[in-house]
Design an enzyme around this catalytic site. Sequence first.
Site, PDB file in Angstrom:
ATOM      1  N   GLU A  90       4.745 179.413  87.933  1.00  0.00           N
ATOM      2  CA  GLU A  90       4.369 180.644  87.240  1.00  0.00           C
ATOM      3  C   GLU A  90       3.559 181.571  88.141  1.00  0.00           C
ATOM      4  O   GLU A  90       2.946 181.145  89.123  1.00  0.00           O
ATOM      5  CB  GLU A  90       3.594 180.318  85.971  1.00  0.00           C
ATOM      6  CG  GLU A  90       2.387 179.459  86.207  1.00  0.00           C
ATOM      7  CD  GLU A  90       1.921 178.782  84.928  1.00  0.00           C
ATOM      8  OE1 GLU A  90       2.648 177.936  84.390  1.00  0.00           O
ATOM      9  OE2 GLU A  90       0.816 179.102  84.482  1.00  0.00           O
ATOM     10  N   CYS A 111      -1.199 186.886  90.902  1.00  0.00           N
ATOM     11  CA  CYS A 111      -1.670 185.536  91.215  1.00  0.00           C
ATOM     12  C   CYS A 111      -0.432 184.663  91.413  1.00  0.00           C
ATOM     13  O   CYS A 111       0.392 184.548  90.505  1.00  0.00           O
ATOM     14  CB  CYS A 111      -2.515 185.055  90.028  1.00  0.00           C
ATOM     15  SG  CYS A 111      -3.007 183.340  90.137  1.00  0.00           S
ATOM     16  N   CYS A 118       0.312 169.864  91.449  1.00  0.00           N
ATOM     17  CA  CYS A 118      -0.761 169.804  92.435  1.00  0.00           C
ATOM     18  C   CYS A 118      -1.241 168.368  92.552  1.00  0.00           C
ATOM     19  O   CYS A 118      -1.345 167.659  91.554  1.00  0.00           O
ATOM     20  CB  CYS A 118      -1.927 170.703  92.014  1.00  0.00           C
ATOM     21  SG  CYS A 118      -3.253 170.726  93.255  1.00  0.00           S
ATOM     22  N   CYS A 122      -7.905 167.988  89.883  1.00  0.00           N
ATOM     23  CA  CYS A 122      -9.198 168.416  89.344  1.00  0.00           C
ATOM     24  C   CYS A 122      -9.162 168.203  87.825  1.00  0.00           C
ATOM     25  O   CYS A 122      -8.161 168.483  87.173  1.00  0.00           O
ATOM     26  CB  CYS A 122      -9.469 169.876  89.684  1.00  0.00           C
ATOM     27  SG  CYS A 122      -9.435 170.169  91.456  1.00  0.00           S
ATOM     28  N   CYS A 125      -8.067 171.093  85.194  1.00  0.00           N
ATOM     29  CA  CYS A 125      -6.991 172.015  85.559  1.00  0.00           C
ATOM     30  C   CYS A 125      -5.632 171.541  85.052  1.00  0.00           C
ATOM     31  O   CYS A 125      -5.270 170.372  85.229  1.00  0.00           O
ATOM     32  CB  CYS A 125      -6.957 172.153  87.080  1.00  0.00           C
ATOM     33  SG  CYS A 125      -5.610 173.177  87.672  1.00  0.00           S
ATOM     34  N   GLY A 165      -1.039 174.857  92.386  1.00  0.00           N
ATOM     35  CA  GLY A 165      -0.975 174.208  93.699  1.00  0.00           C
ATOM     36  C   GLY A 165      -2.154 174.525  94.590  1.00  0.00           C
ATOM     37  O   GLY A 165      -2.955 175.421  94.306  1.00  0.00           O
ATOM     38  N   SER A 220     -13.130 177.234  95.489  1.00  0.00           N
ATOM     39  CA  SER A 220     -13.354 176.715  94.136  1.00  0.00           C
ATOM     40  C   SER A 220     -14.447 175.665  94.232  1.00  0.00           C
ATOM     41  O   SER A 220     -14.183 174.523  94.575  1.00  0.00           O
ATOM     42  CB  SER A 220     -12.062 176.089  93.599  1.00  0.00           C
ATOM     43  OG  SER A 220     -11.111 177.091  93.362  1.00  0.00           O
ATOM     44  N   LEU A 221     -15.653 176.069  93.943  1.00  0.00           N
ATOM     45  CA  LEU A 221     -16.783 175.165  94.142  1.00  0.00           C
ATOM     46  C   LEU A 221     -17.012 174.298  92.890  1.00  0.00           C
ATOM     47  O   LEU A 221     -16.914 173.087  92.951  1.00  0.00           O
ATOM     48  CB  LEU A 221     -18.034 175.967  94.507  1.00  0.00           C
ATOM     49  CG  LEU A 221     -19.180 175.157  95.084  1.00  0.00           C
ATOM     50  CD1 LEU A 221     -18.801 174.482  96.375  1.00  0.00           C
ATOM     51  CD2 LEU A 221     -20.407 176.047  95.309  1.00  0.00           C
ATOM     52  N   CYS A 339      -4.074 179.066  85.098  1.00  0.00           N
ATOM     53  CA  CYS A 339      -2.820 178.746  85.774  1.00  0.00           C
ATOM     54  C   CYS A 339      -2.335 177.347  85.439  1.00  0.00           C
ATOM     55  O   CYS A 339      -3.117 176.430  85.246  1.00  0.00           O
ATOM     56  CB  CYS A 339      -3.009 178.903  87.263  1.00  0.00           C
ATOM     57  SG  CYS A 339      -3.171 180.632  87.670  1.00  0.00           S
TER      58      CYS A 339
HETATM   59  N1  SAH Z   1      -5.846 174.989  94.256  1.00  0.00           N
HETATM   60  C1  SAH Z   1      -6.554 176.188  94.519  1.00  0.00           C
HETATM   61  C2  SAH Z   1      -5.900 177.411  93.958  1.00  0.00           C
HETATM   62  C3  SAH Z   1      -5.368 177.299  92.556  1.00  0.00           C
HETATM   63  S1  SAH Z   1      -6.520 177.057  91.243  1.00  0.00           S
HETATM   64  C4  SAH Z   1      -7.975 176.072  94.037  1.00  0.00           C
HETATM   65  O1  SAH Z   1      -8.281 175.112  93.344  1.00  0.00           O
HETATM   66  O2  SAH Z   1      -8.768 176.937  94.379  1.00  0.00           O
HETATM   67  C5  SAH Z   1      -7.139 178.694  91.020  1.00  0.00           C
HETATM   68  C6  SAH Z   1      -8.415 178.762  90.218  1.00  0.00           C
HETATM   69  O3  SAH Z   1      -8.173 178.524  88.820  1.00  0.00           O
HETATM   70  C7  SAH Z   1      -9.427 177.743  90.687  1.00  0.00           C
HETATM   71  O4  SAH Z   1     -10.684 178.306  90.912  1.00  0.00           O
HETATM   72  C8  SAH Z   1      -9.414 176.803  89.535  1.00  0.00           C
HETATM   73  O5  SAH Z   1     -10.550 176.084  89.543  1.00  0.00           O
HETATM   74  C9  SAH Z   1      -9.205 177.731  88.347  1.00  0.00           C
HETATM   75  N2  SAH Z   1      -8.902 177.007  87.101  1.00  0.00           N
HETATM   76  C10 SAH Z   1      -8.154 175.899  86.967  1.00  0.00           C
HETATM   77  N3  SAH Z   1      -8.177 175.469  85.694  1.00  0.00           N
HETATM   78  C11 SAH Z   1      -8.963 176.338  85.004  1.00  0.00           C
HETATM   79  C12 SAH Z   1      -9.385 176.414  83.628  1.00  0.00           C
HETATM   80  N4  SAH Z   1      -8.983 175.536  82.730  1.00  0.00           N
HETATM   81  N5  SAH Z   1     -10.207 177.430  83.272  1.00  0.00           N
HETATM   82  C13 SAH Z   1     -10.596 178.350  84.192  1.00  0.00           C
HETATM   83  N6  SAH Z   1     -10.232 178.324  85.473  1.00  0.00           N
HETATM   84  C14 SAH Z   1      -9.422 177.321  85.889  1.00  0.00           C
HETATM   85 FE1  SF4 Z   2      -5.010 171.754  92.201  1.00  0.00          FE
HETATM   86 FE2  SF4 Z   2      -6.612 173.931  92.367  1.00  0.00          FE
HETATM   87 FE3  SF4 Z   2      -5.936 172.841  89.965  1.00  0.00          FE
HETATM   88 FE4  SF4 Z   2      -7.573 171.532  91.584  1.00  0.00          FE
HETATM   89  S1  SF4 Z   2      -7.949 173.528  90.609  1.00  0.00           S
HETATM   90  S2  SF4 Z   2      -5.814 170.615  90.448  1.00  0.00           S
HETATM   91  S3  SF4 Z   2      -6.718 172.018  93.583  1.00  0.00           S
HETATM   92  S4  SF4 Z   2      -4.545 173.822  91.433  1.00  0.00           S
END
Ligand code: SAH
Ligand code: SF4
Length: 357
Positions: A90, A111, A118, A122, A125, A165, A220-221, A339
């Site tokens: 997507e 985006c 992935c 995390c 996510c 990803g 993404s901290l 995402c």
């Molecule tokens: N893998 C990379 C890029 C994709 S994730 C990364 O982790 O940075 C892009 C952003 O979406 C990240 O900051 C991630 O933490 C955030 N994200 C993922 N799940 C989320 C959620 N449920 N609510 C808000 N942000 C989320």
């Molecule tokens: Fe993958 Fe980024 Fe989601 Fe973590 S936050 S599972 S690295 S897409």
Amino acid sequence: MKPSRPLLLDQLPEEWDLGAGPDYRRKQVAEWLFEKRANSVAEMTNLPAAMRQHLEATYDFAALKLTKLQGSHDTTRKLLWELRTGDYIESVLIPASLDLFGERSDRFTLCVSTQVGCAYGCKFCASGLEGWKRNLTAGEIVAQIIETERATKVRINNLVFMGMGEPLANYANLMKALNIINAEWGVGIGARHITVSTSGLAPQIRELAEQPLQIRLALSLHGATDEVRQQIMPVNRKYPLAELLAACAEYQEKKRKMMTLEYILIEGVNDSLDQAAMLAKHARRLHAKVNLIPYNTVEGLEWRRPSESVIDQFEDVLKAAKITATVRREKGHDIDAACGQLRLKQLKADSSEVAAI
Ligand code: SAH
Ligand code: SF4
């Protein structure tokens, strides 16, 4: 199902196998792809018929099929694509009023995804829930921009690699895509308008610092100490904060660009004021600004966003420390803007039919 032929978009013009013919043909093909936005090789009418036939036999043209488009012009729009392999990815189109960088109203940010699924898992996510399936090719990354512009008739000026990803785990294809996206002959989006987001792959952050493109980096901290971060991000065990922040400092040093620290706020997990104070410390060291993202609910996960007052207090700690912080209150909440969520629904509903458009 593995596609047997590369996409024309997977290769740089100098790599294209055009059969025979002078070099200016490469320029013509690039014009058809990126400027005139041809729908097929057959449309490339100033190429000799034999060359068109050769291209048809050598390459695939269409990378993506639009399966679903949610949202309308003034809101976040979400596009679900089917790849040649039958997988789904997507992209999310965000108008300027919702823009991460608060730019002008004729601006649109896309985006994009870089992988199917992935591997990083995390805990908050949707993208990682079904594991990793494969890397996207360079052409599949680039096609998300071209096909979104075709489907929505907008011009994309900003690009964020924050879709499904981990971009830096698909480094070679990411770099190739970035070169095509940045090139004058290609999509033509300036590197300064491109942000790559990573969950924290320290060696690749260092590699990114060495390459010439002036792209922006977002980290993404989501946790300001190892203890908190590794509860929700398994990658932190491989690259703990000391190593990760050192790599980011190196990036900042080399590129002299302001980085962004992304911080999802999850109730009772990482929203304490101690975490806010540590986050401010990291941001100061890296000359970074902070994006606070109240957690978006994901079906099947039990996390919640903190109350508005907790979010405000957290933000206040950063502001008091003179850190630029913005709370990203996503209006796309109601259309699964986080995402990976649309694809997840698609996977769950896979046997049932999807509204075709
Ligand atoms: N893998 C990379 C890029 C994709 S994730 C990364 O982790 O940075 C892009 C952003 O979406 C990240 O900051 C991630 O933490 C955030 N994200 C993922 N799940 C989320 C959620 N449920 N609510 C808000 N942000 C989320
Ligand atoms: Fe993958 Fe980024 Fe989601 Fe973590 S936050 S599972 S690295 S897409």
